[in-house]
Design an enzyme around this catalytic site. Sequence first.
Site, mmCIF file in Angstrom:
data_model
loop_
_atom_site.group_PDB
_atom_site.id
_atom_site.type_symbol
_atom_site.label_atom_id
_atom_site.label_comp_id
_atom_site.label_asym_id
_atom_site.label_seq_id
_atom_site.Cartn_x
_atom_site.Cartn_y
_atom_site.Cartn_z
ATOM 1 N N GLY A 118 4.598 2.292 11.187
ATOM 2 C CA GLY A 118 3.928 3.582 11.273
ATOM 3 C C GLY A 118 3.509 3.876 12.689
ATOM 4 O O GLY A 118 4.118 3.383 13.644
ATOM 5 N N SER A 119 2.464 4.661 12.800
ATOM 6 C CA SER A 119 2.062 5.155 14.126
ATOM 7 C C SER A 119 1.278 4.102 14.903
ATOM 8 O O SER A 119 0.699 3.175 14.331
ATOM 9 C CB SER A 119 1.204 6.407 13.958
ATOM 10 O OG SER A 119 0.016 6.060 13.265
ATOM 11 N N LYS B 156 0.891 -1.173 0.000
ATOM 12 C CA LYS B 156 0.000 0.000 0.000
ATOM 13 C C LYS B 156 0.916 1.205 0.000
ATOM 14 O O LYS B 156 1.652 1.438 0.967
ATOM 15 C CB LYS B 156 -0.848 -0.062 1.265
ATOM 16 C CG LYS B 156 -2.131 0.752 1.254
ATOM 17 C CD LYS B 156 -1.943 2.223 1.070
ATOM 18 C CE LYS B 156 -2.586 3.012 2.165
ATOM 19 N NZ LYS B 156 -1.829 4.227 2.459
ATOM 20 N N GLU C 291 4.746 9.157 22.641
ATOM 21 C CA GLU C 291 5.646 9.654 21.600
ATOM 22 C C GLU C 291 5.077 10.918 20.969
ATOM 23 O O GLU C 291 3.894 10.964 20.625
ATOM 24 C CB GLU C 291 5.808 8.587 20.494
ATOM 25 C CG GLU C 291 6.702 9.050 19.349
ATOM 26 C CD GLU C 291 6.608 8.159 18.095
ATOM 27 O OE1 GLU C 291 5.491 7.740 17.734
ATOM 28 O OE2 GLU C 291 7.654 7.904 17.477
ATOM 29 N N GLU D 34 5.324 -2.397 13.433
ATOM 30 C CA GLU D 34 6.409 -1.665 14.102
ATOM 31 C C GLU D 34 5.890 -0.274 14.351
ATOM 32 O O GLU D 34 5.653 0.483 13.416
ATOM 33 C CB GLU D 34 7.652 -1.621 13.211
ATOM 34 C CG GLU D 34 8.397 -2.928 13.139
ATOM 35 C CD GLU D 34 8.972 -3.360 14.472
ATOM 36 O OE1 GLU D 34 9.128 -2.512 15.370
ATOM 37 O OE2 GLU D 34 9.230 -4.567 14.621
ATOM 38 N N GLY E 166 -1.474 1.678 13.345
ATOM 39 C CA GLY E 166 -1.095 0.268 13.516
ATOM 40 C C GLY E 166 -2.131 -0.482 14.326
ATOM 41 O O GLY E 166 -2.510 -1.608 14.000
ATOM 42 N N CYS F 48 11.875 6.524 14.656
ATOM 43 C CA CYS F 48 11.164 5.701 15.651
ATOM 44 C C CYS F 48 12.062 5.444 16.850
ATOM 45 O O CYS F 48 11.579 5.119 17.928
ATOM 46 C CB CYS F 48 10.736 4.391 15.024
ATOM 47 S SG CYS F 48 12.056 3.578 14.138
HETATM 48 P P1 NAP Z 1 1.024 6.437 9.903
HETATM 49 O O1 NAP Z 1 0.247 7.694 9.879
HETATM 50 O O2 NAP Z 1 0.645 5.404 10.873
HETATM 51 O O3 NAP Z 1 0.942 5.825 8.422
HETATM 52 C C1 NAP Z 1 1.401 4.518 8.079
HETATM 53 C C2 NAP Z 1 0.510 3.947 6.978
HETATM 54 O O4 NAP Z 1 -0.740 3.563 7.528
HETATM 55 C C3 NAP Z 1 0.197 4.880 5.840
HETATM 56 O O5 NAP Z 1 0.219 4.165 4.617
HETATM 57 C C4 NAP Z 1 -1.192 5.359 6.157
HETATM 58 O O6 NAP Z 1 -1.840 5.765 4.981
HETATM 59 C C5 NAP Z 1 -1.807 4.111 6.759
HETATM 60 N N1 NAP Z 1 -2.931 4.384 7.658
HETATM 61 C C6 NAP Z 1 -2.964 5.277 8.682
HETATM 62 N N2 NAP Z 1 -4.122 5.190 9.370
HETATM 63 C C7 NAP Z 1 -4.855 4.220 8.762
HETATM 64 C C8 NAP Z 1 -6.145 3.652 9.011
HETATM 65 N N3 NAP Z 1 -6.922 4.044 10.045
HETATM 66 N N4 NAP Z 1 -6.584 2.682 8.174
HETATM 67 C C9 NAP Z 1 -5.831 2.276 7.140
HETATM 68 N N5 NAP Z 1 -4.591 2.760 6.865
HETATM 69 C C10 NAP Z 1 -4.112 3.720 7.662
HETATM 70 O O7 NAP Z 1 2.550 6.715 10.258
HETATM 71 P P2 NAP Z 1 3.691 7.550 9.514
HETATM 72 O O8 NAP Z 1 3.448 9.020 9.669
HETATM 73 O O9 NAP Z 1 3.894 7.048 8.148
HETATM 74 O O10 NAP Z 1 5.000 7.164 10.346
HETATM 75 C C11 NAP Z 1 5.389 7.798 11.540
HETATM 76 C C12 NAP Z 1 5.296 6.811 12.709
HETATM 77 O O11 NAP Z 1 5.945 5.606 12.395
HETATM 78 C C13 NAP Z 1 5.963 7.304 13.992
HETATM 79 O O12 NAP Z 1 5.151 7.030 15.093
HETATM 80 C C14 NAP Z 1 7.250 6.481 14.068
HETATM 81 O O13 NAP Z 1 7.765 6.317 15.362
HETATM 82 C C15 NAP Z 1 6.777 5.193 13.474
HETATM 83 N N6 NAP Z 1 7.876 4.397 12.949
HETATM 84 C C16 NAP Z 1 8.152 3.199 13.514
HETATM 85 C C17 NAP Z 1 9.200 2.441 13.038
HETATM 86 C C18 NAP Z 1 9.537 1.126 13.658
HETATM 87 O O14 NAP Z 1 10.303 0.395 13.067
HETATM 88 N N7 NAP Z 1 8.999 0.783 14.787
HETATM 89 C C19 NAP Z 1 9.974 2.903 11.971
HETATM 90 C C20 NAP Z 1 9.649 4.125 11.393
HETATM 91 C C21 NAP Z 1 8.586 4.855 11.893
HETATM 92 P P3 NAP Z 1 -2.999 6.901 5.058
HETATM 93 O O15 NAP Z 1 -2.398 8.091 5.703
HETATM 94 O O16 NAP Z 1 -3.462 7.071 3.685
HETATM 95 O O17 NAP Z 1 -4.027 6.282 5.890
#
Ligand code: NAP
Length: 497
Positions: A236-237, A179, A386, A260, A241, A297
Amino acid sequence: MLKGASLVAGEWLGSDQTFQNEPTNGAPDSFAAGTPELINRACDAAEEAFWTYGYSSADERAAFLQEAAAQIEARGADITAMGMKETGLPEARLEGERGRTVAQLRMFADHIKAGTHLDHRHDPALPDRAPMPRPDLQLMQRPMGPVAIFGASNFPLAFSSAGGDTAAALAAGCPVVVKGHPAHPGIADLIAQAFDAAIKATGVHPGVFSQVLDGGYIVGETLVKHPLIRAVGFTGSLRAGRALFDIAAARPEPIPFFGELGSINPMFILPAAAAARGDDIASAWAGSLTMGAGQFCTNPGIAVMLDGPDRDRFVEQVTAALSDVAPQTMLTAGIAKAFQGGCETVAAQSGVEVLVSSDNPTRAAGPQLFTTTAAQWLANEALQHEVFGPMAVLVIASDMDEMRSVARALGGQLTCTLHLDDADTRDAQSLMPILERKAGRLLANGFPTGVEVCDSMVHSGPYPASTNFGATSVGTMAIRRFLRPVCYQNMPSALLP
Ligand code: NAP
């Protein structure tokens, strides 16, 4: 040249809706939005591809991974240019991240050729054993089937379309349906072009890699719910997640969801280390906290130390170091807004003192630092989340008991760090059993940003750092998430995989 469309089983497919990226400079690019219909086509093709790719040899899959790496490298300059435009990340960071991305693909190629991922175990038959003979038993890890991948905004290469999840799944023998992340559709488009070329060059089934661009939550939800998807890799968040994890668990046939998520990566600065080299720790913390506008992260978002004169020096030093850092461009305007909102929430809590604040232009963030007592931090959950960006809370404990209470109150973390000198060994020993239960990676006298890709890396942690119970998303062990053990009893060798 961008295709501006989703790649589904070797075809570039559009839809009647479009969206644009959000460049930091230059004109935006247009993309056809993804749709549930495109997800359905991609999943059908992935299942069809599994019947060949899932049973291909390690050499064949390694050749495909190597070719994908070469095709990404061939597009390196375009990927970096698009990355700078879409994400605001600097050239050196994007070049480095591309190097890591192709290195991950090559690492998994070597890993599967060595065969250790199969975890082959053999208990030979004991026909004369009394009272019951033992049959011949062999265990081997087998690929699960089509895997859904969601990348993160902050690693547009290494944790996205061709990132560690995709590399691990493809190495395991699982076709992927990605995706595309809405924050960097241009990079995703160029990466999909590299996979398209690698598929054509190696002759693997085109359903092995599909990417459906963003089209609202319905696209991601349809993917996680799709009955042919056997596992999900998500970075992601916590909010997103958890929403997708719940969808995966609520399916008629639940599937594993390897999420993650975020982390505050606490650092415990023990008294002898604070006295001996508090200044150095303070300066280095400021560097780690603001690297990449804090959009990691593994960003160390909380430091805990004891009250006393060393604390005053430390505060002076870290405040001075952070005050020198100018606001940096953030990945998206939405992330910059969320950062500002998160900092305002922390600043508004009782018992919180603002040490460093910043007035940020749109889509930029400067460092923000707050301090509070351990008692306030323990009593107020709003201080424990966070805030994605260059923000941290310095927590002051009155004694080691209180420091241990902070450690006990922590949720699951990707990392926990101890800063210690020899004289701190006893205190560190009293923290270790607590911290081991909290994090996937424990560090001594270092900073958690920068994750080595290798055999012994664990990038994961207890919930809410991840939903990966006993797994990792970085390093060779990441492949295990997409494999399933099968035992073969008395199986003729002609029928073994
Ligand atoms: P995000 O907003 O969670 O987005 C991740 C993905 O999920 C996107 O493709 C987003 O697309 C989709 N998404 C979000 N909400 C959704 C929902 N309700 N239903 C379906 N799909 C959904 O996070 P991000 O801004 O990309 O990343 C930042 C976060 O990632 C931070 O919290 C960071 O700490 C964490 N992170 C963790 C790691 C690790 O390895 N643990 C590594 C890097 C980053 P849409 O916006 O189109 O929904």
